[in-house]
Structure formats: structure tokens, C-alpha cells
Design a protein around this motif. Structure first.
Motif, PDB file in Angstrom:
ATOM      1  N   LEU A  35       0.965  -1.086  -0.237  1.00 23.67           N
ATOM      2  CA  LEU A  35      -0.152   0.100   0.087  1.00 23.67           C
ATOM      3  C   LEU A  35       0.877   1.144   0.010  1.00 23.67           C
ATOM      4  O   LEU A  35       1.968   1.201   0.739  1.00 23.67           O
TER       5      LEU A  35
ATOM      6  N   LEU B 244      -1.568   7.861  -2.843  1.00 28.00           N
ATOM      7  CA  LEU B 244      -2.027   8.101  -4.394  1.00 28.00           C
ATOM      8  C   LEU B 244      -1.008   8.666  -5.146  1.00 28.00           C
ATOM      9  O   LEU B 244      -0.884   8.401  -6.169  1.00 28.00           O
TER      10      LEU B 244
ATOM     11  N   SER C 272      -7.808  -4.129   2.827  1.00 24.42           N
ATOM     12  CA  SER C 272      -8.941  -3.498   2.131  1.00 24.42           C
ATOM     13  C   SER C 272      -9.956  -3.294   3.264  1.00 24.42           C
ATOM     14  O   SER C 272     -10.619  -2.189   3.154  1.00 24.42           O
TER      15      SER C 272
ATOM     16  N   ARG D 101      -3.815   3.469  -1.453  1.00 27.14           N
ATOM     17  CA  ARG D 101      -4.252   2.647  -2.604  1.00 27.14           C
ATOM     18  C   ARG D 101      -3.481   1.533  -2.590  1.00 27.14           C
ATOM     19  O   ARG D 101      -2.157   1.600  -2.037  1.00 27.14           O
TER      20      ARG D 101
ATOM     21  N   LEU E  74      -4.374  10.511 -10.800  1.00 25.96           N
ATOM     22  CA  LEU E  74      -4.663   8.860 -10.685  1.00 25.96           C
ATOM     23  C   LEU E  74      -5.133   8.395 -11.819  1.00 25.96           C
ATOM     24  O   LEU E  74      -4.641   7.199 -12.247  1.00 25.96           O
TER      25      LEU E  74
ATOM     26  N   SER F   4      -3.379   5.503 -13.836  1.00 26.92           N
ATOM     27  CA  SER F   4      -3.885   4.191 -14.022  1.00 26.92           C
ATOM     28  C   SER F   4      -3.902   3.391 -15.653  1.00 26.92           C
ATOM     29  O   SER F   4      -3.875   2.624 -15.953  1.00 26.92           O
TER      30      SER F   4
END
Length: 942
Positions: A588, A591, A657, A669, A763, A767
Motif C-alpha cells: 500500500l 495516491l 482492504s 491505494r 490517478l 491508471s
């Protein structure tokens, strides 16, 4: 008394007695060996068929005869010891077509019953009106039941079970003890001639001195585990040289077939099966990191031959493969059989296949042999499902396939009129041995994997086999749990109540809730296991932390824990069941942190990990470059990431999660998946191995539906709504305060929205962007393709999808390190930008060293010229690293043609991939183009 005695032993009575080389082995031989130690006399075994050894015994050539049953006519000349074993005669069934529990012979009258020819109870069955079908050999009897030629068989329990397992017929199981009015029990004794009374007394006394418990354990070991110890006694023993070799190994790519159920198959994106379970177990034992590569066999085999895969699973040892493959020992053997819709056809010899249309899997090890015999009859298929669809549609007369695979597809396709005609037996090709194949340079690893395969306990092997090949793999019927006397005694001693403890803070896997009760996936597991055995109850012992749980286990306050990952340290005090749940681990980050392609991307960065983490020792050993910072809890680690005290946090996907959702941590994230999973087992106190055997029986009885339900119940998002009318006045007061704060918040909201918009834009870019090369990623290709094709179709342009793959890239990583490999990939990406710089050129890193170019031009010739220029530019520009030149080349496969109305990306990629394989086969550093307009007539099948 002489120093040695000759003992007659039956040669072909597995698993009781048989000959291996010059050594006799089996249950009865183990009894004789123990008796020899007890008496202080050496036994010399004379092994032969029963008629031969019985005749030699009667002549006086042998001192003792083994495995002889008392009969009144024999008792005139022979002295019999007491029976050291009673062999049960049972009714065996195929779990795919189970019978009702047979209590009387009348219930067998509607069925075809297989028996051995001239067996002593044959006449009794015929007198009772049973439809018997006789076979000359026990293996043929077992085969008849497996292939559906009879409905049930009657024979000796241990021998039938042994032969069924040896031949790979795991769907065969005992229905009940045969109702033969006393003839169902066969006694095993030692016999001596009547003129040797002193020898008789000595043997009788020796047998009576053998502990009853030892005989029972020996019987259990041969009945269930082929005479081997069911438990692994100690961790894998490696030399320092072997351990150093393992520590230097990078992650290894393993080819696994996507359609070879139940051995390996892809289900909802997850590869699973018997071979996968074996692979994960080897990973646990050796610490080698295996990265699955899932595809069709023909593609995988080609990749392996080209050196693009390190290992390949489910491969058989053949002479022509030994030049480029190092084989492990087999981890499983399976029969290959003929499936047909002709119920009357029988395959007894190869010539029976004459005149039939025969379907085989492309590249399967027996394809060439069958094609040589029947060159005009064989049709090869790249997918297993396609073969059986062809059989269903009468396009072929017969399918040759491994028995479990064929049964799987028959069930999947709902075919009800398919029969097994017999086993494929060709000279030198009997059955299929499943092994791991390795590249020749991995020879030291081959030897280590052989050690590890031998080190997998028999309990673990049986559990894996039962999971994928046992009754529940074919039938939804409940598997019956039978208890040994030791298991029964243990449960009686505990009043059928087993005390356990758990990790108190690992939700949703398991935890202790506010009411001091057990919650989570492991709670659901125990609830299901309780239902498998009458009166069984699991009693929860709460603890406050993981260390307290381990102390309770060590002291025996609780005797088991349902969800523990085995480790070398824990194995000093605990025994571990077969793994029942595989959990992914992730990294983890914030962002703004880039996604990771490799764990090496984390080198030198401060990474948090829970002190209780089961994978911390593995990570420290395999990746010493990681800076792992122990933290007190998952939540603490995530908070430190938010405050930038840590770059990232490693944890289980399920737990992290849940916390991100529960704590509304939207600024954190998942950056990537770790190549180290957690395989959870049930841990048992080392003083109770019989409890471990029972737990494995219970776990083996679970079916896939039950396991899926456990996961779905706890890993899905649950929304619960409750109304508490007693607090409405508190809500009203709070609403007033919120209203007063609304003005201030609105002003602040504008700034937050601006920050959020920037974060979302960042983001969105991340992605669809590969972080190493700054090219597009797979998501970008998927989002771009359809609109791009539409524009090209409207403009009448010729489109090309080219797959660009770096040649021998693994050698660069292995020889110069991943940093050098990353530099080469970045240089390759820059050359692509230089050569394809038009606005309508789209460049994608597809994965690893593979890239995609989506482009268009006015003609195929212009596209070919541009791709050739790229190939030559890469070959002509070496990459400089630390005063060293690294030369790389690429192979390019392209699909070129006019764009249609609605194109499918997968079809274009598939053809480009075929072209790439051909470029590799042509010697690499090549360009191969498939022209869409002439593809059907010109493309060669790779």
C-alpha cells in the motif's frame, strides 16, 4: 535353531507383498521384518507366485509360508499361527455413479458386479442371482469400475484402494463391507509343517508379542499412505551450497496450462488445480518464488523451448525433450483413455482405432506416436474443450485424453452419452507422468525440487489428490469421515470437544469480537467442519494478542489454531495441515506513489510490515535489499504511510482492504501485488499427530462450493442499517452544530475539490501509464482501441498492431541485474517514441519486455518499412550502463489490414502474437507480418 529361516512370500499381492528389484516389500513383509528383530533370527525371503511358493512349502523347501489362511483341509498337515491381519472384502463404487449403501446381496441384483475369476465366493454370488462379470487380474477389475464397464466390484479392500490410487482412479471408493455371511473376512497367518512344532511355538510367541497398536498403525500406513510415514518429520534439509544457490535465484516463470483441469486451469482469472497446489507447496518448502504464466500447451511449450520460461508444469519425460529439459521426478501419474459415444466399442489394442476419426491435444506427448500409426485419422486441437465439443457434434468418433481431464469436460459440457472405451497403451507409452521441466542451467534446482517432492508428507499428498481428484471433484455427495481407533480414543478423551485459539485482530480472516467470540473466515471454516462429524465441537479460548495465542498453543491450553502460515520457527512446536486458503499480499502507498512492477522497485525505501506478519522472514531472506520496518498493527502502518513516515506498507489484501473501507482512508491505494502469498493451514500441537490426521480428513471433505462460500461471506462488502430511536435527540443537536459549521466548510470545500481534482487527474494518468517507461499500459490500449479503429475505418487507413519483444531479455536480468534490464527497457521505449512519433501512433508496454505499437498508414508496405526501421535502430544502438555496452535486439510480429466496423482487440492481438512466435522461431531479431486480407490462405500454424 538355525541362524536363518526361509520364508515364502507372494510376489504379486500389493500392497501386502511384492518384489522391487531384489527386495521384498509390503505390509506382510514389514510384519515379518519386525518379527525377525523380535526373535533374533534372519529371514531369507523366497518370492514367487502363490502356487509356486505353496508347492515349495509342501515339499519342505521352505521353513515358513506367509499370508496363508486357515482351512480345514490344510490343517491336517500345517500348523497355523494366530491371524496377524484380517483382510476385509468390500463393495467398491465409482463416486460419479454412487450406489445406495449395500446391506444385503438383494440390493446388488440390478447391477453389473465385477469379481475376480474363480474367487472363493463366486458360486455363492451366482446362487443369490447376482449378475457377475469375471476378470483375470485385479488391475483389470479396478479398471472396469473406473471406465464404467461394471457398476460395482467386490474384492479385498486394501488391495483395491491401493491399485485405484496407483492407477489414478481417485473417484473409486468403498461403499461397504461385502454382505457375504462370514466369507467377507480373510485371515493372514504364518504356516509351518506339522513336524516343526518348536518353530511354530516360537513364531506364535513372537507374533503375540508384537504390540497391537503397532500393527494397527502399520495397517493404516499401508492402507492410506503406501507404507510411508504420513507426517513430514523435519524441515527440508539443504546443504549450505544449495541454500546459497536458492538465495541467488530470481523469481522464476512457470508455464501452466489454462485448460488442463483438474491439474491446472484458469477460473475467473485465478489459476488453480493439483499441479498448482504442488507448485505452491514446493515454493513453501524451498522459498523459490514461482510466477505463473498461463496459456495453451502449444504456446507454453514453444516459449519454454525458446528459453522464455524457466519451468513448465505438467510435462512428461520423453527422450526428444531431454536435450533442452531437466525433469524432476513425477509428482503424479494419470491414465490416458479413449472417450466415445459408442457404448459397445472397446479399446483393447492400438489396431482397434483403425478407421476412426481420432481427436488428440496438440503437442501432447503421444500425438506423434498415434499420428504415425494412423496418419489420416488424427485431428489435433489446441484446447481440450474443443475436442469434446467435436465429439458431441459427431465431428470425431473418439477423443484421447487423460481420464480426469476428460471427466471434467464431460461434466462441464453436460454430455450424458459418453463412454470410456479403454486405456491408450502404445509401446513405451503407458500412462502419463506429470513432472516439472526446467531449463538446463537450472540443474541444481532440479535436484532440490526432487528433495522437496520427497519431503511433502503423505498426508499432504493425499489431501491435494483428494481435493482435485477425489469424490467431491466429481460428485457433490458428502464425503464420509471414518475414524481410526486412535482418533476415536482421542476424541473420547476430549469428550469430542477441541479447544482452539486464533489471532485476535486479523479481521476478516479471523478475530476476537467485543463479546469475546470468534469471527471471520476461520470461524466459518470450523462451523462447517463441525457439521462433518457427529458430536464434534470446537471450543474457543480467547487471547489478547498473537504472542499470547502462540504461548497458549505451546503450553497446550489450546490444541489447535485454524489459520496459521507454517514457518520454520513454528514447526518446532506445531504440526501443520494441508493449506486450505491462499491469501494475496499487497503493498500500500499514497495516491501519488507509482504502481510497482517488481518488488525491486521498493529497494532502499522504508516499508512497514506488521510484527506478526507471517511473510516477514520470507521477505527478509529473499529480498535483503528491502528496508522492512516492523509496526504494531496494520492500522498503525497505514497511518504512518499517510504521514509519510513510511513509503509503503505490506499486508494481506483482505485485512488492508477492510481497514481502508472501515476507516475511509481514500488517500491510500494498492501499489502492487507481492510475489509472496500466505498459504493458511490449521496448526496442531505437536503432541497430537492423530488430531492432525483427523483435521486433514475433515479438510479433504470440503468441496469447492463450501470454500467459495467462506470467502464470499467475509470478503464481500456488507452494509447493515440499524435505527436507534433513543438517540434521535442527539442527532438533532448534532445537526444544529453542523448547520452552523456549514458556511465555514463550504469555503474549505472549494480548496479540497481543487486538490481532489488534481489527485483524480494524477490517478487517471497513472491508471493508464506504465511507470517505468512512461508509455501507455494495457488499460490505455483497451480504452484507445475501439475509437481508434472507428477513425481508421472512416479514413480508409491501413492499421497495424505490432508486438515488440526484447530477445533473450532474461539473460540481461540474470547477468547484469534488474537495474540494467530496466535501463534497456527505457532505451527501447525511447527508440519507439523516436520512430513512431506521429499523433496517431500509440505505444504501450504490454508487460515485462513486451510492447505494443498501434499505428496506421496508407499502405502495408509503408507500415512494414517503419517497423523494419525500428528493429534496425534498436539493434544498432547499444545501451550504455556503467561503461558497459548492452546490445539488445527485438523480434516483431504484426497484424496488418484495413479496419472494420466493430473490431475485437483480442483477435488482433492473437494474430500479432502468432506472428511474433514465428519471428522468434525464425531466429529472433526478425519482423514477421500477417496480412489480414490473405491470412486465411497464407498463415502457417506455429
Amino acid at each position: 535353531m538355525p541362524e536363518s529361516l526361509t520364508v515364502g512370500v507372494v510376489a504379486d499381492n500389493e500392497p501386502y507383498s511384492s518384489i522391487e528389484g531384489r527386495t521384498a516389500k509390503g505390509f506382510s513383509v514389514d510384519v515379518l521384518n519386525e518379527l525377525s528383530k523380535t526373535l533374533g533370527i534372519r529371514f531369507d525371503y523366497r518370492v514367487g507366485s502363490w502356487p509356486d511358493i505353496y508347492a515349495a512349502f509342501r515339499r519342505g523347501d521352505l521353513d515358513i509360508i506367509d499370508e496363508i489362511s486357515w482351512r480345514e483341509d490344510r490343517a491336517k498337515n500345517i500348523l497355523f499361527t494366530s491371524a496377524y491381519h484380517l483382510r476385509q472384502t468390500v463393495v467398491m463404487q465409482n463416486s460419479a455413479q454412487p450406489l445406495p449403501t449395500i446391506k444385503t446381496l438383494d440390493q446388488l441384483k440390478p447391477y453389473r458386479v465385477g469379481i475376480m475369476r474363480d474367487i472363493y465366493y463366486r458360486d455363492y454370488l451366482v446362487e443369490q442371482g447376482i449378475n457377475v462379470i469375471e476378470y483375470d487380474l485385479l488391475p483389470n477389475l479396478v479398471q472396469a469400475l473406473a471406465f464404467g464397464w461394471v457398476d460395482t466390484i467386490i474384492g479385498p479392500e486394501i488391495t483395491l484402494n491401493y491399485m485405484a490410487r496407483r492407477e489414478g482412479f481417485f473417484q473409486l471408493e468403498v461403499n461397504t463391507l461385502a454382505p457375504l455371511k462370514g466369507m467377507e473376512i480373510e485371515d493372514f497367518r504364518l504356516g509351518v509343517l506339522k513336524d516343526r512344532p518348536e518353530l511354530f511355538k516360537k513364531l506364535q510367541a513372537g507374533l503375540q508379542s508384537l504390540p497391537a497398536g503397532w500393527l494397527q498403525e502399520l495397517n493404516e500406513r499401508w492402507m492410506q499412505y503406501d507404507g510411508q510415514s504420513p507426517l513430514r518429520q523435519k524441515p527440508l534439509q539443504l546443504t549450505r551450497k544449495q541454500q546459497d544457490y536458492l538465495n541467488r535465484l530470481p523469481p522464476l516463470r512457470v508455464g501452466l496450462m489454462r485448460d488442463y483441469a483438474p491439474f491446472s486451469f484458469s477460473d475467473n482469472g485465478k489459476v488453480q488445480g493439483l499441479s498448482v497446489d504442488i507448485l505452491y507447496r514446493l515454493q513453501d518448502l524451498t522459498g523459490v518464488e514461482f510466477v505463473p504464466v498461463v496459456d495453451q500447451w502449444s504456446n507454453l511449450f514453444q516459449l519454454f523451448k525458446q528459453g522464455e520460461l524457466d519451468l513448465i508444469a505438467n510435462i512428461s519425460d520423453m527422450p526428444e525433450r531431454r536435450a533442452f529439459t531437466r525433469f524432476t521426478q513425477p509428482y503424479h501419474r494419470i491414465p490416458n483413455v479413449a472417450f466415445t459415444r459408442n457404448a459397445n466399442f472397446r479399446l483393447n489394442k492400438a489396431s482397434d482405432l483403425s478407421g476412426l476419426r481420432i481427436a488428440v491435444g496438440q503437442g501432447v506427448f503421444y500425438e506423434a506416436a498415434v499420428r504415425k500409426l494412423f496418419p489420416d485419422q488424427v485431428i489435433s486441437y489446441t484446447e481440450q474443450a474443443s475436442m469434446f465439443k467435436a465429439l458431441m457434434e459427431n465431428q470425431v468418433d473418439l477423443v484421447l485424453a487423460a481420464l480426469p481431464n476428460g471427466n471434467h469436460w464431460i461434466r462441464e459440457l453436460g454430455m450424458t452419452d459418453v463412454w470410456i472405451a479403454g486405456e491408450l497403451r502404445l509401446p513405451g507409452l503407458i500412462g502419463e507422468d506429470l513432472r516439472l521441466g526446467l531449463q538446463p542451467e537450472l540443474q541444481p534446482l532440479t535436484e532440490i525440487l526432487d528433495q522437496a517432492l520427497n519431503d511433502i508428507s503423505q498426508i499432504e499428498k493425499r489431501a491435494i489428490e483428494n481435493r482435485w481428484l477425489g469424490a467431491k471433484a466429481i460428485s457433490d455427495n458428502e464425503t464420509r469421515i471414518t475414524l481410526s481407533q486412535k482418533e476415536q480414543d482421542l476424541l473420547d478423551h476430549w469428550n469430542y470437544t477441541i479447544t482452539y485459539c486464533v489471532h485476535p485482530d486479523r479481521y476478516p480472516l479471523e478475530n476476537k469480537n467485543r463479546e469475546n467470540r470468534h469471527d471471520g473466515m476461520s470461524a466459518s471454516l470450523l462451523t462447517i467442519l463441525q457439521q462433518k462429524l457427529d458430536n464434534l465441537r470446537f471450543e474457543f479460548l480467547p487471547t489478547n494478542n498473537w504472542q499470547e495465542t502462540l504461548l497458549a498453543l505451546k503450553s497446550g491450553k489450546c490444541v489447535m489454531a485454524p489459520m496459521v502460515v507454517p514457518s520454520e520457527k513454528l514447526q518446532q512446536n506445531l504440526l501443520f495441515s494441508n493449506s486450505w486458503y491462499n491469501a494475496s499480499n499487497v503493498i500500500l502507498g499514497t495516491l501519488g506513489s507509482p504502481f510497482i512492477d517488481s518488488i525491486n522497485d521498493l529497494s532502499g525505501k522504508r516499508i512497514g510490515i506488521s510484527r506478526d506478519s507471517n511473510i516477514q522472514p520470507i521477505l527478509q531472506q529473499r529480498y535483503p535489499q528491502l528496508k522492512l520496518i516492523p509496526v504494531d498493527s496494520t492500522l498503525s502502518g497505514i497511518q504512518q504511510v499517510r504521514e509519510h513516515e513510511l513509503y509503503g506498507f505490506i499486508g494481506g489484501l483482505a485485512e488492508t482492504s477492510h481497514l481502508l473501507q472501515q476507516e475511509s482512508l481514500g488517500d491510500i491505494r494498492v501499489l502492487g501485488r507481492l510475489p509472496v502469498d500466505s498459504n493458511f493451514s490449521v496448526a496442531v500441537h505437536h503432541q497430537y499427530p492423530q488430531l492432525l490426521v483427523l483435521i486433514n480428513k475433515l479438510l479433504s471433505s470440503l468441496n469447492s462450493t463450501e470454500l467459495d462460500q467462506i470467502e464470499n461471506d467475509w470478503l464481500s462488502i456488507k452494509l447493515e442499517q440499524k435505527t436507534d430511536y433513543t438517540t434521535l435527540w442527539q442527532l438533532a443537536a448534532a445537526f444544529s452544530l453542523l448547520f452552523l459549521a456549514l458556511f465555514y466548510w463550504n469555503r474549505k470545500l472549494g480548496n479540497l475539490n481543487q486538490q481532489l481534482q488534481k489527485a483524480n487527474e494524477q490517478l487517471a494518468h497513472l491508471s493508464v501509464t506504465d511507470q517505468l517507461t512512461d508509455l501507455g499500459n494495457r488499460n490505455y490500449l483497451s480504452q484507445t482501441f475501439e475509437a481508434y479503429m472507428t477513425r481508421c475505418h472512416q479514413d480508409g487507413r491501413t492499421v497495424a498492431i505490432a508486438m515488440v519483444d526484447a530477445d533473450h531479455f532474461k539473460r540481461i536480468n540474470d547477468n547484469y541485474g534488474h537495474d540494467a534490464g530496466d535501463l534497456c527497457l527505457q532505451a527501447l521505449a525511447q527508440q519507439m517514441r523516436t520512430q513512431f512519433s506521429q499523433p496517431d501512433d500509440h505505444l504501450i508496454r504490454f508487460g515485462g519486455e513486451e510492447f505494443i505499437i498501434l499505428t496506421s498508414d496508407s499502405s502495408t508496405e509503408r507500415l512494414e518499412a517503419r517497423l523494419q526501421t525500428l528493429r534496425l535502430a534498436i539493434a544498432g544502438h547499444p545501451v550504455l550502463q556503467q561503461q558497459r555496452s548492452l546490445h539488445i535486439t527485438v523480434s516483431i510480429g504484426a497484424m496488418v489490414g484495413p479496419a472494420g466496423h466493430s473490431e475485437q482487440l483480442d483477435l488482433w492481438l492473437k494474430e500479432a502474437d502468432h506472428a511474433l512466435y514465428q519471428a522468434k522461431n525464425n531466429g529472433r531479431n526478425q519482423l514477421v507480418i500477417y496480412d489480414r486480407t490473405t491470412l486465411a490462405s497464407s498463415r502457417e500454424t506455429p
